[in-house]
Design an enzyme around this catalytic site. Structure first.
Site, PDB file in Angstrom:
ATOM      1  N   PRO A   1       0.820  -1.225   0.000  1.00 31.19           N
ATOM      2  CA  PRO A   1       0.000   0.000   0.000  1.00 31.19           C
ATOM      3  C   PRO A   1       0.853   1.275   0.000  1.00 31.19           C
ATOM      4  O   PRO A   1       0.562   2.227  -0.729  1.00 31.19           O
ATOM      5  CB  PRO A   1      -0.832  -0.129   1.287  1.00 31.19           C
ATOM      6  CG  PRO A   1      -0.920  -1.605   1.514  1.00 31.19           C
ATOM      7  CD  PRO A   1       0.429  -2.147   1.080  1.00 31.19           C
ATOM      8  N   TYR A   2       1.933   1.271   0.781  1.00 29.65           N
ATOM      9  CA  TYR A   2       2.836   2.427   0.809  1.00 29.65           C
ATOM     10  C   TYR A   2       3.441   2.677  -0.577  1.00 29.65           C
ATOM     11  O   TYR A   2       3.458   3.813  -1.067  1.00 29.65           O
ATOM     12  CB  TYR A   2       3.937   2.192   1.843  1.00 29.65           C
ATOM     13  CG  TYR A   2       5.044   3.215   1.809  1.00 29.65           C
ATOM     14  CD1 TYR A   2       4.842   4.506   2.292  1.00 29.65           C
ATOM     15  CD2 TYR A   2       6.292   2.904   1.279  1.00 29.65           C
ATOM     16  CE1 TYR A   2       5.853   5.451   2.251  1.00 29.65           C
ATOM     17  CE2 TYR A   2       7.309   3.838   1.232  1.00 29.65           C
ATOM     18  CZ  TYR A   2       7.087   5.111   1.721  1.00 29.65           C
ATOM     19  OH  TYR A   2       8.095   6.049   1.667  1.00 29.65           O
ATOM     20  N   TYR A   3       3.913   1.614  -1.215  1.00 29.84           N
ATOM     21  CA  TYR A   3       4.529   1.777  -2.535  1.00 29.84           C
ATOM     22  C   TYR A   3       3.532   2.221  -3.598  1.00 29.84           C
ATOM     23  O   TYR A   3       3.880   2.962  -4.513  1.00 29.84           O
ATOM     24  CB  TYR A   3       5.236   0.488  -2.962  1.00 29.84           C
ATOM     25  CG  TYR A   3       6.607   0.331  -2.353  1.00 29.84           C
ATOM     26  CD1 TYR A   3       7.696   1.025  -2.861  1.00 29.84           C
ATOM     27  CD2 TYR A   3       6.815  -0.499  -1.256  1.00 29.84           C
ATOM     28  CE1 TYR A   3       8.952   0.897  -2.299  1.00 29.84           C
ATOM     29  CE2 TYR A   3       8.062  -0.637  -0.681  1.00 29.84           C
ATOM     30  CZ  TYR A   3       9.135   0.066  -1.205  1.00 29.84           C
ATOM     31  OH  TYR A   3      10.377  -0.056  -0.646  1.00 29.84           O
TER      32      TYR A   3
ATOM     33  N   LYS B   1       3.368   5.954  -3.168  1.00 28.53           N
ATOM     34  CA  LYS B   1       4.576   6.630  -3.656  1.00 28.53           C
ATOM     35  C   LYS B   1       4.671   6.550  -5.180  1.00 28.53           C
ATOM     36  O   LYS B   1       5.052   7.519  -5.842  1.00 28.53           O
ATOM     37  CB  LYS B   1       5.835   6.012  -3.017  1.00 28.53           C
ATOM     38  CG  LYS B   1       5.922   6.146  -1.497  1.00 28.53           C
ATOM     39  CD  LYS B   1       5.794   7.580  -1.016  1.00 28.53           C
ATOM     40  CE  LYS B   1       7.007   8.450  -1.309  1.00 28.53           C
ATOM     41  NZ  LYS B   1       6.819   9.841  -0.774  1.00 28.53           N
TER      42      LYS B   1
END
Lengths: 211, 211
Positions: free
Chosen positions: B129-131, B134
């Site tokens: 989810p973070y990637y 980003k």
């Protein structure tokens, strides 16, 4: 047209593929995530393929082989967390757009979005993560170079479809899922709908008269 | 240049504004979220403004008034959920880009990203989810029309900075936050860094010699 429906097992997706099959105007291929869903769609006479929005773009591209139009009707739904919202509603949509671009023969990409996805000031606090995902999915489709139609229904209900809607710019409203499915079926391949984002709530205009 | 640092109270942001102030090459303005952070930065002699990445674009644009460069070093961090990842790491970045576009005078937008944000196949499951956030923040900056530099550091450590890095395409590696801050300070306003995405891990090349 050969129409590829991503999220065919969803609440709107199911009604969409059923309608497309009944109408007989297009050839529909359903994309579903699980083997048991595939078996069920097959048993009901559908062309169906397995596809994973958490997989890679290349596999999605291969699944789209021979298709002319794509409808993205998938969603992670309300029972999972914001992590799945990022992976499905945003990046799954992004991968579908990239697969359509790579396919090279997709003439129309129809995105099932949400009313006011374009307007941050209208997002209720509790739904903001969902709207962020839909907002950016819509934006990247708009910038993809594909011919697109973005459909932005209001609050979804399970009421019976009426076949009548309102597509003027509206700030709020409800719409039966059946009418959303009927509207999606209506716009697929329609030049008049190309490169537009269309709000959709219940109303007085017959779907065939809207656009 | 007048440099606007978004996320100035973050682990890298704090070291960045300190370095910029020491270097004296640029005038730095720190954007922070809370009044007590503002008071602290003021007490330490910084120009500082309050700004909320969950607020509207117009307010961010006003906060950027008079600035020449923007560094986005904000992040929701590991202690919050994917909902904040959507709201801060993705949409907060998007709003910052839109505010910079609306400003009209921003000559350089520097994005603090993450190693391999461009390559979905490299994302570990637990961090996906973070990637996703980003990845799409980087993409929308690339398509913004702004002169940008995307900096993609490897795994961040609290080791002492060495002033030496490796900016070749790399698949994995660590880097002290102090060196990330030093590298960000180095690229601000540098024509040679314009419209590039640069990987960053520890290495043998003096930061001043990289680009």
């Amino acid at each position: 047209m050969n129409v590829f429906v991503i999220g065919a097992n969803g609440q709107i997706g199911k009604q969409l593929v059923e309608r497309l099959k009944q109408d007989g105007k297009h050839e529909v291929t359903a994309m579903v995530r699980k083997q048991e869903q595939l078996d069920e769609f097959k048993a009901n006479g559908y062309q169906v393929v397995l596809g994973d929005l958490e997989g890679d773009v290349e596999t999605l591209k291969q699944a789209m082989s021979g298709m002319d139009a794509v409808v993205f009707a998938a969603g992670s739904g309300g029972s999972t967390g914001a992590d799945k919202t990022l992976l499905i509603d945003l990046d799954g949509a992004a991968k579908s757009v990239e697969a359509a671009q790579a396919n090279g023969n997709i003439k129309h990409f129809v995105m099932l979005s949400a009313l006011k996805a374009e307007d941050r000031s209208a997002w209720p606090d509790s739904m903001k993560p969902y709207y962020v995902a839909k907002h950016h999915a819509d934006r990247l489709l708009e910038q993809s170079g594909l011919d697109y139609t973005i459909v932005r229904p209001g609050a979804l209900t399970d009421d019976a479809g009426t076949g009548k809607v309102n597509v003027d710019n509206v700030s709020t409203g409800e719409i039966p899922r059946a009418d959303v499915a009927a509207f999606l079926a209506h716009v697929i391949g329609r030049q008049e709908a190309a490169n537009k984002a269309i709000d959709l709530v219940k109303g007085d205009t017959a779907i065939e008269e809207t656009i």
